[in-house]
Write an enzyme that holds these catalytic residues in place. Structure first.
Site, PDB file in Angstrom:
ATOM      1  CB  VAL A  16      -0.941   0.059   1.255  1.00  0.00           C
ATOM      2  CG1 VAL A  16      -1.637   1.370   1.387  1.00  0.00           C
ATOM      3  CG2 VAL A  16      -1.925  -1.419   1.029  1.00  0.00           C
ATOM      4  NE  ARG A 114     -10.837   0.784   7.847  1.00  0.00           N
ATOM      5  CZ  ARG A 114     -10.415  -0.484   7.146  1.00  0.00           C
ATOM      6  NH1 ARG A 114     -10.963  -1.504   7.410  1.00  0.00           N
ATOM      7  NH2 ARG A 114      -9.360  -0.279   6.341  1.00  0.00           N
ATOM      8  CB  CYS A 151      -9.929  -3.421  -0.264  1.00  0.00           C
ATOM      9  SG  CYS A 151      -9.435  -5.087   0.705  1.00  0.00           S
ATOM     10  CB  SER A 180      -1.942  -7.096  -3.946  1.00  0.00           C
ATOM     11  OG  SER A 180      -3.261  -7.067  -4.539  1.00  0.00           O
ATOM     12  N   GLY A 181      -4.037  -8.088  -1.249  1.00  0.00           N
ATOM     13  CA  GLY A 181      -4.726  -7.713  -0.183  1.00  0.00           C
ATOM     14  C   GLY A 181      -4.212  -8.091   1.118  1.00  0.00           C
ATOM     15  CG  HIS A 234     -10.209  -7.554  -3.601  1.00  0.00           C
ATOM     16  ND1 HIS A 234      -9.053  -8.037  -3.721  1.00  0.00           N
ATOM     17  CD2 HIS A 234     -10.068  -7.071  -1.993  1.00  0.00           C
ATOM     18  CE1 HIS A 234      -8.255  -8.209  -2.513  1.00  0.00           C
ATOM     19  NE2 HIS A 234      -8.784  -7.558  -1.770  1.00  0.00           N
ATOM     20  CG  ASN A 316      -6.539  -5.421  -3.789  1.00  0.00           C
ATOM     21  OD1 ASN A 316      -6.482  -5.520  -5.174  1.00  0.00           O
ATOM     22  ND2 ASN A 316      -5.634  -5.787  -3.170  1.00  0.00           N
TER      23      ASN A 316
END
Length: 339
Positions: A16, A114, A151, A180-181, A234, A316
């Protein structure tokens, strides 16, 4: 702008973090003034220490950026006001409140804050008004934290946001998530090659929780998440049950009319694009669009027993991660007249 806003990227060498560096390398509003990574990388040039996993060439103007230590005073001395965080959740839970307390405006990709009541999970196209929550954190007298969504939730929220007016009773979503997530180095090739893994820890709970907070709706949400041997993008299979009778053309029209509420550099002219071909969308389209990777693609639209079903594709690491955070910072800068 006569003068760009100086920003820092925290965790700049991860998957990221690389997207942050790529997208910020020629940003019209922001300039990278500071980049951090693990202690072993401090003092090294970015290109010499990063394992570049992006499917795009590394921009030349970030290759010689020196990796520095995580230091509040040094960041302030460099003129940094906005911090982009690509930290792991467990590290972010400690570091991001400290950044806020030191007066920085933090835009985070981590999940650790979050669900705090005064922290927005922001997607500018869907819930721009939630930015006002930063005032409950003390802005403008203090710093603040703004998060982007998980994502999968980001892609889902983008496709569902223009359909809220029909009344959403339930959401069923099955995701097929790229490796990659999981970050880098992520999964062992022995685990994922020629295989799918039908469980991603914490992911289903995030989707079920976040979609309600972002869209201010309260449907029943049913989620399954699967890791698949794909590098980026995704794919999500979605079924929606509405309070009203909704036709397929209504959905297409809603997506086509889902225009940008704010003119931001990282916001596509058409944020959700529908394709009628039965083979659309596919993860190989993850970096399509303008800006690249910021468009959510939908397809396979159908109606059965009053329910609406479709597939969607979200990048994502771009829209679902770093690009979403950059877009959030742009929304803040515009909404609070920093330009």
């Amino acid at each position: 702008m006569d003068k760009k806003i100086k920003v820092a990227v925290i965790g700049a060498t991860g998957a990221v973090g690389q997207v942050f560096m790529w997208m910020l390398s020629d940003h019209p509003w922001f300039e990278i003034a500071y980049a951090t990574a693990s202690a072993s990388r401090i003092g090294l040039k970015y290109a010499s220490t990063v394992h570049w996993v992006m499917p795009l060439e590394m921009p030349k103007n970030i290759r010689d950026i020196e990796v520095k230590e995580f230091n509040f005073a040094a960041m302030k001395e460099a003129g940094v006001t906005i911090v982009f965080s690509a930290l792991p959740a467990e590290v972010a839970r400690e570091a991001e409140p400290q950044l806020r307390e030191n007066g920085f405006y933090v835009f985070s990709n981590a999940a650790s804050m979050r669900y705090d009541s005064n922290v927005p999970i922001l997607i500018p196209e869907a819930n721009l008004e939630s930015l006002d929550l930063i005032k409950k954190q003390g802005y403008p007298e203090t710093g603040f934290v703004v998060t982007n969504a998980n994502c999968v939730t980001t892609g889902l929220a983008m496709a569902v946001a223009p359909l809220r007016k029909h009344g959403i009773k339930s959401i069923m979503v099955h995701s097929y998530q790229s490796v990659s997530g999981a970050g880098y180095p992520g999964l062992s090739s022995f685990d994922i090659t020629d295989n799918c893994i039908p469980f991603i820890k914490g992911e289903e709970e995030k989707i079920e929780k976040e979609i309600k907070k972002i869209l201010s709706i309260d449907p029943e949400v049913y989620a399954f998440t699967v890791r698949v041997p794909v590098l980026f993008g995704h794919l999500e299979a979605v079924w929606l049950d509405f309070e009203q009778d909704v036709e397929l053309q209504d959905v297409i029209d809603d997506w086509n009319n889902f225009k940008v509420v704010c003119d931001l550099p990282s916001t596509p002219a058409l944020p959700v694009e529908y394709g009628s071909d039965n083979t659309f969308p596919q993860p190989k389209y993850a970096f399509w669009g303008n800006p690249r990777g910021m468009v959510v693609y939908t397809g396979r639209l159908k109606k059965k027993n009053g329910k609406i079903g479709f597939l969607l594709l979200v990048n994502n690491v771009v829209k679902g991660a770093a690009g979403g955070s950059i877009q959030n910072a742009e929304a803040f800068v515009q909404r609070f007249n920093l330009i």
